[in-house]
Design a protein around this motif. Structure first.
Motif, short mmCIF file in Angstrom:
data_model
loop_
_atom_site.label_atom_id
_atom_site.label_comp_id
_atom_site.label_asym_id
_atom_site.label_seq_id
_atom_site.Cartn_x
_atom_site.Cartn_y
_atom_site.Cartn_z
N HIS A 1 1.32 -1.47 -0.14
CA HIS A 1 0.00 -0.40 -0.02
C HIS A 1 0.83 0.70 0.18
O HIS A 1 2.03 1.14 -0.03
N SER A 2 0.20 2.52 -0.85
CA SER A 2 1.39 3.60 -0.56
C SER A 2 0.37 4.74 -0.21
O SER A 2 -0.84 4.82 -0.28
N LEU A 3 1.35 6.15 0.58
CA LEU A 3 0.82 7.54 -0.06
C LEU A 3 0.62 7.58 -1.24
O LEU A 3 0.17 8.37 -0.97
N ARG B 1 7.08 10.31 -0.46
CA ARG B 1 7.39 9.37 -1.17
C ARG B 1 7.31 8.26 -0.16
O ARG B 1 8.47 7.87 1.24
N ALA B 2 6.52 7.76 0.44
CA ALA B 2 6.06 6.69 1.42
C ALA B 2 4.83 5.44 1.26
O ALA B 2 4.08 5.92 0.54
N PRO C 1 11.76 8.18 3.89
CA PRO C 1 11.90 10.21 4.56
C PRO C 1 10.87 10.17 5.95
O PRO C 1 9.97 9.63 5.71
N THR C 2 10.79 11.38 6.76
CA THR C 2 10.30 11.34 7.68
C THR C 2 8.50 11.94 7.21
O THR C 2 7.80 11.83 7.98
N THR C 3 9.07 12.75 6.57
CA THR C 3 7.95 13.35 6.40
C THR C 3 6.90 12.34 5.50
O THR C 3 5.48 12.43 5.89
N GLY C 4 7.12 11.38 4.63
CA GLY C 4 6.49 10.04 3.91
C GLY C 4 6.07 9.43 5.42
O GLY C 4 4.64 9.03 5.03
N GLN C 5 6.68 8.77 6.12
CA GLN C 5 6.10 8.12 7.37
C GLN C 5 5.18 8.70 8.28
O GLN C 5 4.05 7.87 8.20
N LEU C 6 5.48 10.17 8.27
CA LEU C 6 3.72 11.10 9.77
C LEU C 6 2.64 10.31 8.08
O LEU C 6 1.87 10.94 8.87
N ALA C 7 3.40 11.09 7.42
CA ALA C 7 1.78 11.37 6.05
C ALA C 7 1.51 9.83 6.55
O ALA C 7 -0.46 9.97 5.95
N LEU C 8 1.60 9.05 6.35
CA LEU C 8 1.43 7.74 6.63
C LEU C 8 0.71 7.36 7.72
O LEU C 8 -0.89 7.18 7.28
#
Lengths: 503, 503
Positions: B292-294, B305-306, B333-340
């Motif tokens: 699954h993906s952002l 990118r997450a 990337p942390t921004t992507g991880q948090l967005a997840l």
């Protein structure tokens, strides 16, 4: 099971697991156990093993974060808390994103505007030797860019297998990367007693002895050195370039810590600049790829994941393959890409953000320089420790003579003595250092410690290390005769010794 | 040169370059030429070829962006423009980052807290069938996670080379990924006339004919289908699971568009849910990895990118290798991880951000559903076009019968006729569609178009396509006898035809 370990790609199975992973997992476990039940631990884990300044409490650069925040949420353009240059830069960066959103993909090799910013930065850094944005490839970290080139070089097996000359010690992330790419590391020793200088004879010997066993195709250099802190002078760089020319080797130069050279009378010289100043015979032929990253000392935005490589004298057809390989990632994260722009094109004099920005960078540099000096003194005061002064980068890399008892215990546990030491230090004092084993050390014991951390954290860490080490040395006989005859903390280092806390 | 193409890793050299890259570069060139001199083009390029909704003007989800902005610049916690739940969430997410900074590295497989959020989301989605965060691996995109598993499966050559059963058509990013991993794609045809349904006989035939030629070890499924828009029902999923069980094949299931199922009487069923509802015989044995993906439809934060994968029934030793391989990237990337975290754990009823958030998601879903219907009508009205209705995902995938003249011209240029058509459409009408060739199509011509774009953009795009296509058909005789006898825009589609603008 279909995918039991027996059926896993043999190359993948052969990727070595760094002791860093093992130790960091242990650190995580300790933190978890401490915080279970919601209690705040009295004494948290300090991690100096990785080059991760924010983790230890270093503050982000305000200008970078302000512009990124506005780019992510453009309604903030109306907010009074941001200065005009922050807003203007955010507007400009939004313009270069497709649909004016950081949520859009970018070209695989990065946003064109930012490749241009990088090229301009390089041109300015190298006193006008021009860089072409077409030769710049943005990736999700310098490590990822390096993987692209290494994988491209990888071929053959046995005597034809690609080899890459790698320093010993090397960055701890390098050996697993080479394993995964199927490339053989051909180690050349750096000269500890000369401040970890690169010795051309060592390089040449490594090359000569590798030939016949594999096919050496590149030299990997880390300058400023990770983890050594050594910074090469012009003469040393020229020698390496001459060797690469004579032996037709590609130069892979990790210049991630180019922004953190602090040794007296020391300056950072890029390989590219030195190459171009050696004349056309070299500047038009030597193949060079240089790497830089957002995870450098000044902004240290490791978590945002972005880096780049500049390719010099690389066949344009081969550069197309770089692009094809970066396509697998689709693109590097936009937040990281934009942060690269902000790092390499900071506010200038007269801009509203300039003063704060300059002060923040100066503070980081001051902390780094002072901490490196302070840690050097304390380490060299500990019995059995010996540490070379660093001239750049963010690490110190002391060696230590460990007591025979420790080495025997480690052997029984099938651990390297350095790893065992790190494990005990972590368990007893909640301080994590990196074990030299990951950097290719064998026969001697070294530790890697990042000194780009707030000064109070460094002091705390040095206390814990001293307490642990002195306690340990009190219980064991030190091996060898070269150990300095010190006991207890020296007054010179000014540390008040504390008794080790056993968890 | 040392690194001329002749010396490049043969596997890397063999990675096919998608026509998507070629066409997107051309689009970029056209945009560059148009904007040279600083003039704003009258008619910009519309890119419907990639699943990149923000690029085309879809708006980001406010809650996601607000929390990320605060996390990046925590001074915004004092700002009045953000609601309480935004600030509380930002504080919570900062707590889970080392040093409370997004600039810190995370564990290679992602932040523990966010792996837990993902596991909770899966458990809820699958009506209580529990997911374990230890089986969840966060990466810089679903593509990257897939690469980890595919590379792990890759081995052998000739008859022993790993093969993976892949749908035809497949996501255009898949073939280069398999090339790079050294894995053979074993195509199984999807049934266009049945709305691109998966036919078990096709899968079985592909498997049987592959055996002896390679070693098939996995089935790759895209559900909801990329680019087909088909959504599998329970029966179809059960059949695939039974085949995988009988043939000891690993299931790799791309479920990236699980949030965008809009067909009437259609629901998304995860492979995992169906598997566990088939009883222990299956749920304890079948090896399944789901992605699954952002970059999915609802938040569509492709640039951040997450993504993640959940591994089911995978040997724990093999999962350790996932972690080792993700180590090469250091971390996502942390921004992507948090967005997840924000995507999978959105504001709930009663939270200040709930209403806006719900409205934004509803708007996206409405646009997607309407656009898919509208585009279907217009496409099926164009002479030579035939488009199956989609039930989910963000693409339509029409086939078109191209005139012999076009096919001959394309052949002379050594281009696929679909690619040639896309190139002409781009050059003449500045509209970019994806060519079916990248999805493994041969012998027929298909185009991929993303319909998750603002409605006015879709209308503009359909105008351009109709004008171009009708103009083209006016100049060429259509091949074959099955072409519908339509000319000009039908009144049913309600389009006012415009004359093609030749650039």
């Amino acid at each position: 099971m279909t995918t039991s370990l027996d059926y896993v790609n043999p190359r993948v199975r052969a990727i070595r697991v760094s002791t860093q992973s093992f130790l960091q997992n242990l650190a995580h476990q300790i933190t978890q156990n401490m915080t279970q039940g919601g209690q705040k631990p009295l004494k948290g884990v300090i991690d100096l093993s990785s080059g991760d300044p924010h983790r230890a409490g270093m503050k982000p650069v305000s200008f970078v974060r302000q512009v990124l925040a506005v780019c992510l949420y453009p309604h903030l353009l109306q907010d009074k808390i941001f200065s005009l240059d922050v807003k203007l830069r955010a507007q400009r960066l939004l313009q270069i994103c497709e649909g004016q959103s950081l949520g859009s993909y970018t070209a695989s090799s990065g946003l064109h505007h930012i490749r241009q910013t990088i090229a301009d930065f390089i041109t300015k850094r190298d006193a006008g030797i021009s860089a072409n944005p077409r030769n710049v490839f943005i990736s999700s970290g310098a490590q990822r860019a390096l993987m692209v080139v290494v994988k491209l070089l990888s071929s053959g097996e046995g005597q034809t297998q690609t080899g890459i000359l790698t320093p010993q010690p090397c960055p701890y992330t390098l050996p697993p990367l080479l394993d995964e790419a199927g490339v053989l590391a051909v180690p050349y020793r750096l000269m500890e007693e000369r401040g970890w200088a690169l010795d051309l004879n060592q390089l040449r010997q490594a090359l000569d002895s590798a030939r016949g066993g594999c096919n050496p195709r590149a030299i990997y250099i880390s300058n400023p050195g990770n983890p050594t802190g050594h910074v090469q002078d012009r003469n040393s760089i020229q020698e390496v370039i001459q060797l690469a020319t004579a032996e037709k080797l590609l130069l892979l130069v990790d210049e991630v810590y180019q922004d953190s050279v602090y040794g007296q009378n020391t300056e950072f010289l890029s390989y590219k600049k030195v190459l171009f100043e050696m004349g056309q015979e070299f500047s038009e032929t030597v193949e060079l790829v240089s790497f830089h990253s957002l995870s450098c000392a000044s902004v240290a935005e490791c978590g945002l994941r972005a880096g780049y490589m500049e390719a010099v004298n690389i066949d344009p057809d081969v550069m197309k393959v770089f692009d094809t390989m970066l396509c697998t990632d689709i693109s590097a994260p936009t937040t990281g890409q934009l942060a690269l722009d902000l790092m390499l094109n900071p506010p200038g004099p007269g801009d509203p953000s300039y003063d704060t920005h300059a002060q923040e960078l100066l503070l980081t540099r001051t902390v780094l320089t002072r901490n490196a000096q302070r840690a050097l003194e304390v380490l060299n005061d500990l019995p059995g420790f010996s540490c070379q002064p660093a001239m750049g980068g963010i690490y110190l890399y002391p060696s230590v003579k460990l007591p025979a008892g420790i080495r025997e215990q480690a052997e029984m546990l099938e651990l390297g003595a350095d790893v065992f030491y790190c494990q005990k230090l972590l368990e007893e004092e909640r301080l994590l250092l990196g074990a030299g084993q990951d950097s290719g050390e064998a026969g001697s014991h070294h530790f890697r410690l990042c000194v780009l951390v707030p000064t109070y954290v460094l002091e705390d860490a040095l206390h814990r290390l001293s307490a642990f080490h002195l306690h340990l040395m009190g219980h064991h006989t030190v091996a060898g005769r070269n150990v300095k005859g010190k006991a207890g903390c020296s007054s010179q280092s000014g540390l008040t010794c504390v008794q080790p806390t056993t968890v």
